[in-house]
Design a protein around this motif. Structure first.
Motif, short mmCIF file in Angstrom:
data_model
loop_
_atom_site.label_atom_id
_atom_site.label_comp_id
_atom_site.label_asym_id
_atom_site.label_seq_id
_atom_site.Cartn_x
_atom_site.Cartn_y
_atom_site.Cartn_z
N PRO A 62 0.82 -1.23 0.00
CA PRO A 62 0.00 0.00 0.00
C PRO A 62 0.85 1.27 0.00
O PRO A 62 0.50 2.25 -0.66
N ALA A 63 1.97 1.26 0.73
CA ALA A 63 2.85 2.43 0.74
C ALA A 63 3.47 2.65 -0.62
O ALA A 63 3.64 3.78 -1.08
N LEU A 64 3.80 1.56 -1.29
CA LEU A 64 4.44 1.67 -2.61
C LEU A 64 3.47 2.24 -3.64
O LEU A 64 3.84 3.14 -4.41
N ILE A 65 2.24 1.75 -3.67
CA ILE A 65 1.29 2.23 -4.68
C ILE A 65 0.82 3.65 -4.37
O ILE A 65 0.31 4.34 -5.26
N SER A 66 0.99 4.08 -3.14
CA SER A 66 0.65 5.47 -2.81
C SER A 66 1.85 6.40 -2.98
O SER A 66 1.78 7.57 -2.63
N LYS A 67 2.95 5.84 -3.51
CA LYS A 67 4.19 6.58 -3.77
C LYS A 67 4.82 7.13 -2.49
O LYS A 67 5.51 8.13 -2.52
N ASN A 68 4.58 6.44 -1.40
CA ASN A 68 5.20 6.81 -0.14
C ASN A 68 6.46 5.96 0.03
O ASN A 68 6.51 5.01 0.80
N TYR A 69 7.49 6.32 -0.70
CA TYR A 69 8.69 5.51 -0.76
C TYR A 69 9.48 5.53 0.55
O TYR A 69 10.24 4.62 0.83
N VAL A 70 9.28 6.57 1.34
CA VAL A 70 9.96 6.63 2.62
C VAL A 70 9.51 5.48 3.52
O VAL A 70 10.31 4.86 4.22
N ALA A 71 8.21 5.17 3.47
CA ALA A 71 7.69 4.08 4.30
C ALA A 71 8.29 2.74 3.89
O ALA A 71 8.55 1.87 4.74
N VAL A 72 8.54 2.57 2.60
CA VAL A 72 9.09 1.31 2.12
C VAL A 72 10.51 1.11 2.63
O VAL A 72 10.95 -0.02 2.88
N THR A 73 11.24 2.20 2.83
CA THR A 73 12.63 2.07 3.30
C THR A 73 12.70 1.49 4.70
O THR A 73 13.76 1.02 5.12
N PHE A 74 11.59 1.51 5.42
CA PHE A 74 11.58 0.91 6.75
C PHE A 74 11.78 -0.60 6.69
O PHE A 74 12.15 -1.23 7.68
N LEU A 75 11.54 -1.20 5.53
CA LEU A 75 11.80 -2.63 5.38
C LEU A 75 13.28 -2.94 5.59
O LEU A 75 13.63 -3.95 6.22
N ALA A 76 14.13 -2.07 5.04
CA ALA A 76 15.57 -2.27 5.23
C ALA A 76 15.94 -2.17 6.70
O ALA A 76 16.78 -2.94 7.20
N LEU A 77 15.32 -1.24 7.39
CA LEU A 77 15.57 -1.10 8.82
C LEU A 77 15.09 -2.33 9.59
O LEU A 77 15.77 -2.80 10.51
N ALA A 78 13.93 -2.85 9.18
CA ALA A 78 13.40 -4.04 9.85
C ALA A 78 14.33 -5.24 9.65
O ALA A 78 14.56 -6.02 10.57
N ILE A 79 14.87 -5.37 8.44
CA ILE A 79 15.78 -6.48 8.16
C ILE A 79 17.02 -6.39 9.05
O ILE A 79 17.51 -7.40 9.56
N GLN A 80 17.52 -5.18 9.24
CA GLN A 80 18.67 -5.00 10.12
C GLN A 80 18.33 -5.40 11.55
O GLN A 80 19.13 -6.01 12.25
N GLN A 81 17.11 -5.08 11.98
CA GLN A 81 16.68 -5.46 13.31
C GLN A 81 16.60 -6.97 13.47
O GLN A 81 16.94 -7.52 14.52
N PHE A 82 16.16 -7.65 12.41
CA PHE A 82 16.07 -9.10 12.47
C PHE A 82 17.47 -9.73 12.55
O PHE A 82 17.66 -10.76 13.21
#
Length: 295
Positions: A62-82
């Protein structure tokens, strides 16, 4: 943020993705014979991180299709947390190694830590695909209930496939487990069946082993299986699980028959249940560092 994200249907699809992923994390966390992680603190930690992983995967599309690319970058942060979770698991397990009679060993600990990191990725992928499926089905189906049911079903299938793909093997997959008779030959040489184990000098100790000890013979099914059972990390994992779940009066050891690759296990447990010990042996996981694809 795009107003479309405020629509009830969008919120429902995100919630479905999160719920499917979270339930999947709980499903993968069910206690097995090893009872790891510990209850309840381990459950709370891993269910919480699983919920975060599910939420991150659900909101990505949903963030991607709304062009909210900043929200998508949180995936990289989540991966680092994992990845930090894996490090935390390793440090936690290493910290208690000195307090157990039979340590897990570095190879076993590394496999446990990687498993819990990978399960968060499985949850994230499952939630992402569930949400993407809901948005895709929305184009062709107008009934929201049907969309939710179908997307949840698709996510569940993906979860099942990923879980089976990452599923590890156990001793039962590579060897047969048989009873082994304990006996002393030449006075003080302990044998399990025909496999020499060790020399026991004290007569009181010999009597205790014969009275309370249990012998098991592990027979590998092939040449590669012999190599796996010959690995010191694998035998450490085997000894650890038996001693942790059955307790020890004092003795536990293994010895390999160099002629045929059979492994003898001798244990003098607190819980004297031969069938239970055999089940423990069968359920000991094959270390990830030893997994090899057949030619």
């Amino acid at each position: 943020m795009h107003k479309g994200l405020l629509e009830l249907s969008v919120v429902l699809y995100i919630l479905v993705g999160t719920l499917v992923g979270f339930i999947g994390r709980w499903w993968m966390l069910r206690g097995d014979i090893r009872q790891y992680p510990t209850y309840p603190n381990g459950y709370l930690i891993h269910l919480t991180t699983g919920f975060i992983a599910a939420a991150m995967g659900s909101v990505a599309y949903p963030a991607l299709i709304s062009k909210n690319y900043v929200a998508v970058t949180f995936l990289a942060l989540a991966i680092q947390q994992f990845r930090d979770i894996r490090k935390m698991e390793k440090e936690s397990l290493h910290s208690v190694e000195g307090e157990v009679y039979a340590p897990r060993g570095s190879s076993y600990i590394d496999g446990i830590a990687k498993t819990f990191e990978a399960r968060n990725y499985i949850v994230m992928i499952t939630s992402l695909i569930t949400t993407v499926s809901a948005f895709t089905l929305k184009i062709y189906i107008k009934n929201k209930i049907i969309i939710i049911i179908l997307s949840a079903l698709i996510g569940s299938i993906i979860l099942y496939l990923l879980k089976n793909y990452t599923k590890g093997h156990h001793i039962r997959d590579i060897a047969t487990i048989e009873d082994g008779e304990l006996s002393f030959k030449d006075g003080d040489n302990l044998y399990v069946g025909e496999i020499y184990v060790m020399n026991v000098g004290l007569s009181a100790t010999r009597k205790r082993i014969l009275k309370n000890g249990i012998g098991i013979i592990i027979k590998p099914k092939g040449e590669m299986e012999k190599i796996i059972l010959n690995h010191s990390g694998q035998t450490k994992a085997l000894i650890h699980e038996c001693s942790r779940l059955c307790g020890l009066e004092r003795y536990v050891t293994t010895r390999r028959n160099f002629d045929n690759g059979d492994v003898a296990l001798v244990i003098v447990p607190i819980k004297k249940d031969r069938e239970y010990i055999k089940e423990i042996v069968k359920s000991v996981p094959i270390l990830e560092t030893l997994k090899k694809k057949s030619d």
